[in-house]
Design an enzyme around this catalytic site. Structure first.
Site, PDB file in Angstrom:
ATOM      1  N   ASP A 195    -144.149 -30.064  51.424  1.00 42.58           N
ATOM      2  CA  ASP A 195    -144.667 -28.643  51.159  1.00 42.58           C
ATOM      3  C   ASP A 195    -145.640 -28.596  50.130  1.00 42.58           C
ATOM      4  O   ASP A 195    -145.882 -29.531  49.585  1.00 42.58           O
ATOM      5  CB  ASP A 195    -143.364 -28.034  50.095  1.00 42.58           C
ATOM      6  CG  ASP A 195    -141.951 -28.136  50.897  1.00 42.58           C
ATOM      7  OD1 ASP A 195    -142.032 -27.952  52.231  1.00 42.58           O
ATOM      8  OD2 ASP A 195    -140.936 -28.029  50.320  1.00 42.58           O
ATOM      9  N   PHE A 196    -146.383 -27.588  49.988  1.00 37.74           N
ATOM     10  CA  PHE A 196    -147.510 -26.980  49.059  1.00 37.74           C
ATOM     11  C   PHE A 196    -147.350 -27.564  47.664  1.00 37.74           C
ATOM     12  O   PHE A 196    -148.142 -28.226  47.319  1.00 37.74           O
ATOM     13  CB  PHE A 196    -147.381 -25.403  49.050  1.00 37.74           C
ATOM     14  CG  PHE A 196    -149.080 -25.111  48.486  1.00 37.74           C
ATOM     15  CD1 PHE A 196    -150.154 -25.122  49.250  1.00 37.74           C
ATOM     16  CD2 PHE A 196    -148.936 -24.340  47.244  1.00 37.74           C
ATOM     17  CE1 PHE A 196    -151.252 -24.870  48.658  1.00 37.74           C
ATOM     18  CE2 PHE A 196    -150.225 -23.777  46.992  1.00 37.74           C
ATOM     19  CZ  PHE A 196    -151.248 -24.025  47.484  1.00 37.74           C
TER      20      PHE A 196
END
Ligand code: URA
Length: 240
Positions: free
Chosen positions: A102-103
């Protein structure tokens, strides 16, 4: 493969730059000067450039300690992405991330242009383990959650509900830190597990994937995997 393509793929410059090296007589294959950029080279050939020998290399294996706030993508018009972290000599090699973080997840991300290895490392059929270090909000975890994870919990946040493979949760008594080891990679799996336990994730960091760990030696942000590390990944995926 063509000599000029092989050298360009191995980081000796653009196709034009390596053609120039070849036409200047600086490239020898098995001791013979070759001036034809289209000359066909084989894996076992020895290429020397300006007197230094090189091996034919067209596969690249990189280990990135992904920073927070970076998209797991080679290109994006708006957001910082891992493609920007590659040095320019590796940009045209069709390298891409193995799986996705994820970011806001940091840590171990392998990048490669070895499609078969990438497929095997991410396919649930191979069950490659991935360990994450988690800090979370809320009450401290107990044996109840660890037991639920180890018996394969059912994620209830979306329809249809998903039955997860067993995972291992080890928590630090007295702190809001835990390690979870998964053998599959459902979307946002760790965040969803912790959300179901009412322990929203604060930070998430992947620390290992199969035999590769970020903890074994001081880590640069980006480095090539060693030959032994690549071999260990190929071993666990049945490629050697
Ligand atoms: N699980 C998540 O929730 N996020 C990640 O980035 C990786 C695993």
């Amino acid at each position: 493969m063509r000599l000029d393509k092989t050298l360009a793929n191995s980081g000796y410059g653009t196709r034009t730059e390596v053609k120039s090296l070849i036409s200047k007589g600086q490239v020898h294959v098995n001791g013979v000067m070759i001036k034809d950029p289209g000359f066909h080279v084989k894996d076992e050939d020895t290429i020397t450039i300006g007197g230094n020998s090189t091996s034919i290399k067209d596969k690249f294996y990189l280990l990135l300690d992904k920073p927070d706030g970076v998209l797991t993508a080679m290109e994006d018009k708006r957001l910082p992405h891992v493609g920007e972290l590659l040095p320019s000599n590796l940009k045209n090699k069709k390298i891409s991330p193995v799986g996705r973080l994820d970011f806001h997840t940091t840590g171990l991300l392998i990048l490669t242009n070895d499609g078969e290895l990438s497929h095997r490392l991410t396919s649930p059929n191979y069950g490659i383990s991935k360990t994450y270090e988690v800090t979370y909000e809320g009450d401290l975890l107990t044996d109840k959650e660890a037991l639920e994870a180890s018996s394969g919990m059912v994620l209830l946040d979306k329809e249809p509900h998903i039955k997860l493979r067993p995972s291992t949760v080890v928590f630090d008594n007295g702190t809001n830190t835990a390690r979870i080891t998964l053998s599959e990679g459902k979307t946002h799996e760790v965040r969803r597990i912790f959300a179901q336990w009412n322990r929203p994730v604060i930070t998430l960091r992947r620390v290992s994937l199969g035999p590769i760990s970020l903890e074994e030696k001081p880590q640069e942000m980006l480095r090539e995997l060693t030959d032994d590390e690549v071999k260990s990944l190929k071993e666990i995926t049945g490629l050697v």
